[in-house]
Design a protein around this motif. Structure first.
Motif, PDB file in Angstrom:
ATOM      1  N   ARG A   1      44.343  33.976  37.417  1.00 52.43           N
ATOM      2  CA  ARG A   1      43.687  34.954  36.552  1.00 52.43           C
ATOM      3  C   ARG A   1      42.662  34.252  35.671  1.00 52.43           C
ATOM      4  NH1 ARG A   1      49.086  37.589  34.871  1.00 52.43           N
ATOM      5  NH2 ARG A   1      48.700  36.205  33.132  1.00 52.43           N
ATOM      6  N   GLU A   2      41.532  34.916  35.477  1.00 49.02           N
ATOM      7  CA  GLU A   2      40.438  34.354  34.676  1.00 49.02           C
ATOM      8  C   GLU A   2      40.901  33.970  33.280  1.00 49.02           C
ATOM      9  OE1 GLU A   2      35.851  35.508  33.585  1.00 49.02           O
ATOM     10  OE2 GLU A   2      37.333  37.128  33.558  1.00 49.02           O
TER      11      GLU A   2
ATOM     12  N   LYS B   1      34.437  33.318  41.260  1.00 53.94           N
ATOM     13  CA  LYS B   1      34.947  34.476  40.525  1.00 53.94           C
ATOM     14  C   LYS B   1      35.080  35.644  41.498  1.00 53.94           C
ATOM     15  CE  LYS B   1      34.401  36.925  36.198  1.00 53.94           C
ATOM     16  NZ  LYS B   1      33.668  36.993  34.947  1.00 53.94           N
ATOM     17  N   THR B   2      36.179  36.376  41.345  1.00 54.53           N
ATOM     18  CA  THR B   2      36.436  37.533  42.189  1.00 54.53           C
ATOM     19  C   THR B   2      37.209  38.565  41.382  1.00 54.53           C
ATOM     20  OG1 THR B   2      37.322  38.223  44.336  1.00 54.53           O
ATOM     21  CG2 THR B   2      38.602  36.604  43.122  1.00 54.53           C
ATOM     22  N   GLN B   3      37.391  39.731  41.975  1.00 47.98           N
ATOM     23  CA  GLN B   3      38.191  40.765  41.327  1.00 47.98           C
ATOM     24  C   GLN B   3      39.269  41.215  42.298  1.00 47.98           C
ATOM     25  OE1 GLN B   3      36.337  44.353  39.833  1.00 47.98           O
ATOM     26  NE2 GLN B   3      36.639  43.632  37.756  1.00 47.98           N
ATOM     27  N   GLU B   4      40.489  41.308  41.794  1.00 45.01           N
ATOM     28  CA  GLU B   4      41.625  41.677  42.620  1.00 45.01           C
ATOM     29  C   GLU B   4      42.495  42.642  41.823  1.00 45.01           C
ATOM     30  OE1 GLU B   4      45.067  38.937  44.128  1.00 45.01           O
ATOM     31  OE2 GLU B   4      43.189  38.295  45.074  1.00 45.01           O
TER      32      GLU B   4
ATOM     33  N   LYS C   1      41.567  43.111  38.217  1.00 47.20           N
ATOM     34  CA  LYS C   1      41.683  41.928  37.342  1.00 47.20           C
ATOM     35  C   LYS C   1      40.675  40.872  37.781  1.00 47.20           C
ATOM     36  CE  LYS C   1      45.705  43.011  35.255  1.00 47.20           C
ATOM     37  NZ  LYS C   1      45.891  43.171  33.871  1.00 47.20           N
ATOM     38  N   ASN C   2      40.018  40.268  36.788  1.00 44.22           N
ATOM     39  CA  ASN C   2      39.117  39.153  37.079  1.00 44.22           C
ATOM     40  C   ASN C   2      39.947  37.919  37.381  1.00 44.22           C
ATOM     41  OD1 ASN C   2      36.735  40.582  36.708  1.00 44.22           O
ATOM     42  ND2 ASN C   2      36.712  40.177  34.524  1.00 44.22           N
ATOM     43  N   LYS C   3      39.605  37.276  38.500  1.00 39.81           N
ATOM     44  CA  LYS C   3      40.338  36.089  38.922  1.00 39.81           C
ATOM     45  C   LYS C   3      39.358  35.047  39.437  1.00 39.81           C
ATOM     46  CE  LYS C   3      44.583  38.489  40.039  1.00 39.81           C
ATOM     47  NZ  LYS C   3      45.720  38.547  40.919  1.00 39.81           N
TER      48      LYS C   3
END
Length: 125
Positions: free
Chosen positions: A70-71, A106-109, A112-114
């Motif tokens: 998680r970011e 950076k990605t979104q899952e 949630k930003n991860k």
């Protein structure tokens, strides 16, 4: 503005002499140059410190060669994604930024930003 009205940026004294003279003395000129070098060195040291911190954290959270985190977990440890050494674009178009041999994307899952964490591989050359 006449020569007598120009002020030395280091000490504020009146400057006498050539029109293009900037400092009142060699001492003031040398002091200004030293301050500029010091600022440059401090910036370099700050960037180097952040790159090392980023690398340490990417290594810490990526034990298996690829991981997702998680970011906020990474940022809370002191990670700053603005500092990286190079980038690599995968065949699928994803851009990974690297701090030396440890990379992140950076990605979104699930909303949630991860960050996807990877380690540099031979095929990436």
């Amino acid at each position: 503005m006449t020569d007598s009205m120009k002020k030395c940026p280091t000490c504020g004294a009146s400057i006498k002499g050539r029109k293009d003279k900037i400092y009142c003395s060699l001492k003031c000129k040398s002091s200004a140059q030293y301050d500029q070098r010091l600022k440059t060195e401090q910036f370099y040291l700050m960037v180097d410190k952040q790159l090392k911190t980023n690398r340490k954290l990417l290594k810490k959270f990526n034990k298996a060669g690829k991981a997702t985190i998680r970011e906020e977990d990474l940022i809370s440890e002191g990670f700053d994604p603005k500092y990286f050494t190079h980038g690599w674009r995968a065949k699928n178009g994803n851009l990974y930024m690297f701090c030396y041999e440890y990379g992140f994307m950076k990605t979104q899952e699930n909303g949630k930003n991860k960050y996807v964490l990877v380690q540099w591989q031979d095929y990436m050359n």
